[in-house]
Design a protein around this motif. Sequence first.
Motif, short mmCIF file in Angstrom:
data_model
loop_
_atom_site.label_atom_id
_atom_site.label_comp_id
_atom_site.label_asym_id
_atom_site.label_seq_id
_atom_site.Cartn_x
_atom_site.Cartn_y
_atom_site.Cartn_z
N ASN A 1 0.96 -1.25 -0.05
CA ASN A 1 0.01 0.12 -0.12
C ASN A 1 0.92 1.22 0.24
O ASN A 1 1.89 1.23 0.93
N VAL A 2 0.55 2.11 -0.87
CA VAL A 2 1.18 3.63 -0.93
C VAL A 2 0.13 4.43 -0.54
O VAL A 2 -0.70 4.82 -1.40
N GLY A 3 0.21 5.11 1.01
CA GLY A 3 -1.12 5.59 1.22
C GLY A 3 -2.26 4.76 1.27
O GLY A 3 -2.46 3.66 1.75
N ASN A 4 -3.20 5.25 0.58
CA ASN A 4 -4.45 4.78 0.29
C ASN A 4 -4.62 3.67 -1.23
O ASN A 4 -5.86 3.37 -1.29
N TYR A 5 -3.57 3.66 -1.42
CA TYR A 5 -3.54 3.04 -3.18
C TYR A 5 -2.62 1.60 -2.97
O TYR A 5 -1.48 1.65 -2.19
N TRP A 6 -3.03 0.79 -3.70
CA TRP A 6 -2.50 -0.71 -3.75
C TRP A 6 -1.69 -0.80 -5.17
O TRP A 6 -2.19 -0.36 -6.10
N VAL A 7 -0.29 -1.04 -4.91
CA VAL A 7 0.33 -1.33 -6.19
C VAL A 7 0.48 -2.99 -6.23
O VAL A 7 0.86 -3.55 -5.08
N ASP A 8 0.24 -3.52 -7.26
CA ASP A 8 0.65 -4.97 -7.40
C ASP A 8 1.83 -5.49 -7.51
O ASP A 8 2.85 -4.72 -7.55
N ALA A 9 2.09 -6.62 -7.71
CA ALA A 9 3.45 -7.35 -7.86
C ALA A 9 4.38 -6.44 -8.91
O ALA A 9 5.47 -6.65 -9.06
N SER A 10 3.53 -6.46 -10.13
CA SER A 10 4.35 -5.62 -11.26
C SER A 10 4.60 -4.08 -10.97
O SER A 10 5.16 -3.42 -11.77
N GLY A 11 3.99 -3.57 -9.85
CA GLY A 11 4.14 -2.28 -9.30
C GLY A 11 3.14 -1.27 -10.08
O GLY A 11 3.10 -0.02 -9.63
N ARG A 12 2.24 -1.78 -10.64
CA ARG A 12 0.95 -0.80 -11.14
C ARG A 12 0.12 -0.54 -10.20
O ARG A 12 -0.22 -1.38 -9.14
N TRP A 13 -0.54 0.62 -9.99
CA TRP A 13 -1.36 0.93 -9.11
C TRP A 13 -2.76 0.26 -9.57
O TRP A 13 -3.16 0.31 -10.80
N ILE A 14 -3.62 -0.39 -8.83
CA ILE A 14 -4.88 -1.22 -8.88
C ILE A 14 -5.91 -0.14 -8.20
O ILE A 14 -6.12 0.04 -7.08
N PRO A 15 -6.61 0.41 -9.31
CA PRO A 15 -7.67 1.26 -9.07
C PRO A 15 -8.80 0.59 -8.00
O PRO A 15 -9.05 -0.61 -8.14
#
Length: 337
Positions: free
Chosen positions: A323-337
């Motif tokens: 988690n980056v703040g309130n956002y989740w980034v997956d294993a590839s580094g992409r932000w998942i809306p």
Amino acid sequence: MFVAAFICLPAVTTYAADSVVIRSVNLKFDSQYGNEEILMPGISTTTAGVSVKDVVWKRDISKWKAAGNERVSVFLTSDTMIFAEGYNRSECKLTGAKFVSAKAVDNHTLEVKVDYVPVVILGRTPRAGWSDSKKTKAVWEKVEFATGYQVALYADDKLKTRISVGTNTVDLSKYMDKDAVYYYEVRAIGFTSDDRKYMKDGDYVTSEDVIMEYDGDTSGAWKGNTYKQEDGGVPRNSWKQILNDWYYFDGNGVYQTGWILSGQRWYYMDPKDGKLLVGWQFVNGKWYYLNTVGGEMLTGWIEPQPGIWYYMNPDGSMASSTNVGNYWVDASGRWIP
């Protein structure tokens, strides 16, 4: 005006009862400063009974370089006296030029070989601008005969710094440490103290707010991990674009590899050949993103492709599966809306 004077004092030699040996010879080289052109010097002798018969230059004047040595043979003649067989360095007093040799061709002709140094008043660069969209890398058209350039950087019309470089481009980003309107002035100079003895500075030209095409240096040659420029010098403690690639050279003129800190920004240079790398790079098990425009390492949220976001940690490495703040980034580094 430079005056090169030669006073030659050979030992007296008796050739015949009625022969008078010339005991001293004087030569004068009068250098004339041409505006953006090299002029032929005046050559004369003040020795009584001796005159200049001929002057033979090793190279045509069209190939001369200011502050460089140009070999010339001056033939002196005398109808009434004779020359000694030779004059070595210890027998000749030389002022303002480099003595090479002085030998008699025959009794009445003396060949004096000299290295002459041409002088010039440098011109103005036709155009100065920037080579990158961020307008941090200054570039300008070369000035004939110049071996260096002086760059004065201004921030909001106040002088920020003044530097001298041996190329026609320089990265000014490390001096741009605040929000301001930046521009620079540049003039042609002699880069070394010896060059400046024979070159008079050109006039300053103010940079334009334009992007100029610049393919980099194409006239030099690689010598191992150093780059020898056309003028014989090597770039030191500076960026240099060679063909279409950027390199950073240390104080010894050696290109750097791996991570380097230039100004306040990090860059990654190819470990194999020192070229500046851009875009996604996998280094020591971590992904980094280097700006495709300037090459600097990016941090924080980035959008390499429209609608695709990644978060780069403060050290530049890509965040993943977190988690980056309130956002989740997956294993590839992409932000998942």
